[in-house]
Design a protein around this motif. Structure first.
Motif, PDB file in Angstrom:
ATOM      1  N   MET A   1      -5.657   5.406   4.356  1.00 18.77           N
ATOM      2  CA  MET A   1      -4.209   5.444   4.609  1.00 18.77           C
ATOM      3  C   MET A   1      -3.474   4.386   3.781  1.00 18.77           C
ATOM      4  SD  MET A   1      -3.670   6.174   8.647  1.00 18.77           S
ATOM      5  CE  MET A   1      -4.148   7.735   9.361  1.00 18.77           C
ATOM      6  N   ASN A   2      -3.860   3.110   3.964  1.00 16.69           N
ATOM      7  CA  ASN A   2      -3.333   2.041   3.130  1.00 16.69           C
ATOM      8  C   ASN A   2      -4.334   0.890   3.131  1.00 16.69           C
ATOM      9  OD1 ASN A   2      -2.761   0.253   5.385  1.00 16.69           O
ATOM     10  ND2 ASN A   2      -0.958   1.514   5.797  1.00 16.69           N
ATOM     11  N   SER A   3      -4.067  -0.123   2.314  1.00 17.09           N
ATOM     12  CA  SER A   3      -5.047  -1.193   2.136  1.00 17.09           C
ATOM     13  C   SER A   3      -5.234  -2.025   3.397  1.00 17.09           C
ATOM     14  CB  SER A   3      -4.618  -2.092   0.969  1.00 17.09           C
ATOM     15  OG  SER A   3      -3.347  -2.670   1.222  1.00 17.09           O
ATOM     16  N   VAL A   4      -4.175  -2.157   4.214  1.00 22.32           N
ATOM     17  CA  VAL A   4      -4.296  -2.938   5.450  1.00 22.32           C
ATOM     18  C   VAL A   4      -5.279  -2.263   6.402  1.00 22.32           C
ATOM     19  CG1 VAL A   4      -3.082  -3.811   7.473  1.00 22.32           C
ATOM     20  CG2 VAL A   4      -1.976  -3.904   5.235  1.00 22.32           C
ATOM     21  N   ILE A   5      -5.088  -0.965   6.606  1.00 24.74           N
ATOM     22  CA  ILE A   5      -5.973  -0.227   7.513  1.00 24.74           C
ATOM     23  C   ILE A   5      -7.388  -0.173   6.946  1.00 24.74           C
ATOM     24  CG2 ILE A   5      -6.426   2.039   8.544  1.00 24.74           C
ATOM     25  CD1 ILE A   5      -3.391   2.397   8.789  1.00 24.74           C
ATOM     26  N   ASP A   6      -7.510  -0.014   5.646  1.00 22.49           N
ATOM     27  CA  ASP A   6      -8.841  -0.018   5.026  1.00 22.49           C
ATOM     28  C   ASP A   6      -9.562  -1.340   5.291  1.00 22.49           C
ATOM     29  OD1 ASP A   6      -8.445   2.523   4.046  1.00 22.49           O
ATOM     30  OD2 ASP A   6      -7.890   1.867   2.024  1.00 22.49           O
ATOM     31  N   THR A   7      -8.841  -2.446   5.193  1.00 24.52           N
ATOM     32  CA  THR A   7      -9.435  -3.764   5.460  1.00 24.52           C
ATOM     33  C   THR A   7      -9.879  -3.870   6.909  1.00 24.52           C
ATOM     34  OG1 THR A   7      -8.098  -4.845   3.749  1.00 24.52           O
ATOM     35  CG2 THR A   7      -9.007  -6.251   5.470  1.00 24.52           C
ATOM     36  N   ILE A   8      -9.032  -3.423   7.817  1.00 25.60           N
ATOM     37  CA  ILE A   8      -9.366  -3.486   9.247  1.00 25.60           C
ATOM     38  C   ILE A   8     -10.611  -2.666   9.550  1.00 25.60           C
ATOM     39  CG2 ILE A   8      -8.588  -2.828  11.559  1.00 25.60           C
ATOM     40  CD1 ILE A   8      -5.715  -3.478  10.603  1.00 25.60           C
ATOM     41  N   LEU A   9     -10.665  -1.436   9.032  1.00 24.32           N
ATOM     42  CA  LEU A   9     -11.757  -0.521   9.365  1.00 24.32           C
ATOM     43  C   LEU A   9     -13.067  -0.880   8.676  1.00 24.32           C
ATOM     44  CD1 LEU A   9      -9.904   2.927   9.390  1.00 24.32           C
ATOM     45  CD2 LEU A   9     -10.512   1.465  11.334  1.00 24.32           C
TER      46      LEU A   9
END
Length: 240
Positions: A1-9
């Motif tokens: 979805m975006n880099s923030v969500i990618d980092t979280i997941l």
């Protein structure tokens, strides 16, 4: 979805670090990200102690249950409930109420997660160290914490020297309820246990034959740091 969500997941707990230090600019950004976190009523009841003294690091590693990465990580931060500054501003402040201890613990968790996410977004890694509460009084004395201030947990940060497998989490339909608490579904837990059994058996280190249910039952069926109530009370917290 975006880099923030990618980092979280893509979050993994990192316990092995290279010797490369964290740049001052990066550490400043990590800490400012924590300070920017939500704070209940803007009370701002958290203090962070950056431990750079090698002897104190060594002692903290021992107090945390002989976790060597506490000593070897590029940075080690200790998050504390802190009502001392509020009490110093005005002695009418009443830090002894349990609600204020809950606020301090909640705010510290929010702040620390901001710090960790910021670090991970920079390509760094880390791990929480709740084991400091094994010897809360000793950690408290080592860090010279004043009254109305109490240790909660630590955080190792550094450049990762490992890439652990992603650990499966409980599915959303177990954790997320709609409008009211949903009944316990044994099959959902059984399905998750099968995933965790495969994860434990196949991961690259510390392999074991176990399930999530077995692990949490072992963890929760005995006493859990029974000294903590006395420690908090001794710091003037969680009395009422």
């Amino acid at each position: 979805m975006n880099s923030v969500i990618d980092t979280i997941l893509s979050h993994r707990s990192i316990r092995q670090f290279t010797e490369q230090p964290i740049e001052k600019q990066q550490l400043d950004a990590i800490l400012q990200s924590g300070i920017a976190a939500s704070s209940s009523s803007l009370l701002q009841v958290v203090s962070v102690i950056r431990v750079t003294d090698p002897k104190k690091r060594q002692a903290l590693a021992k107090y945390a249950g002989n976790q060597p990465y506490v000593e070897s990580a590029a940075e080690f931060l200790v998050f504390c409930i802190d009502y001392q500054r509020h009490y110093q501003m005005n002695p009418q402040v009443k830090p002894e109420f349990a609600e204020l201890t809950l606020i301090g613990a909640a705010d510290a968790g929010i702040m620390a997660q901001n710090c960790l996410l910021a670090a991970e977004s920079l390509g760094l890694g880390g791990v929480y160290i709740g084991g400091l509460r094994n010897c809360a009084k000793e950690v408290d004395e080592l860090l010279e914490l004043p009254p109305y201030t109490a240790v909660l947990f630590g955080m190792c940060l550094g450049h990762p020297a490992q890439q652990p497998d992603l650990k499966p989490r409980l599915p959303a339909d177990v954790i997320v309820h709609e409008n009211s608490y949903q009944p316990f579904q044994a099959q959902q837990i059984s399905d998750y246990d099968a995933k965790m059994h495969a994860y434990y058996a196949n991961r690259s280190s510390n392999q074991k034959q176990s399930t999530w249910s077995q692990e949490v039952t072992t963890k929760l069926s005995g006493e859990s740091r029974p000294h903590i109530m006395g420690y908090l009370n001794g710091k003037g917290l969680n009395k009422k």
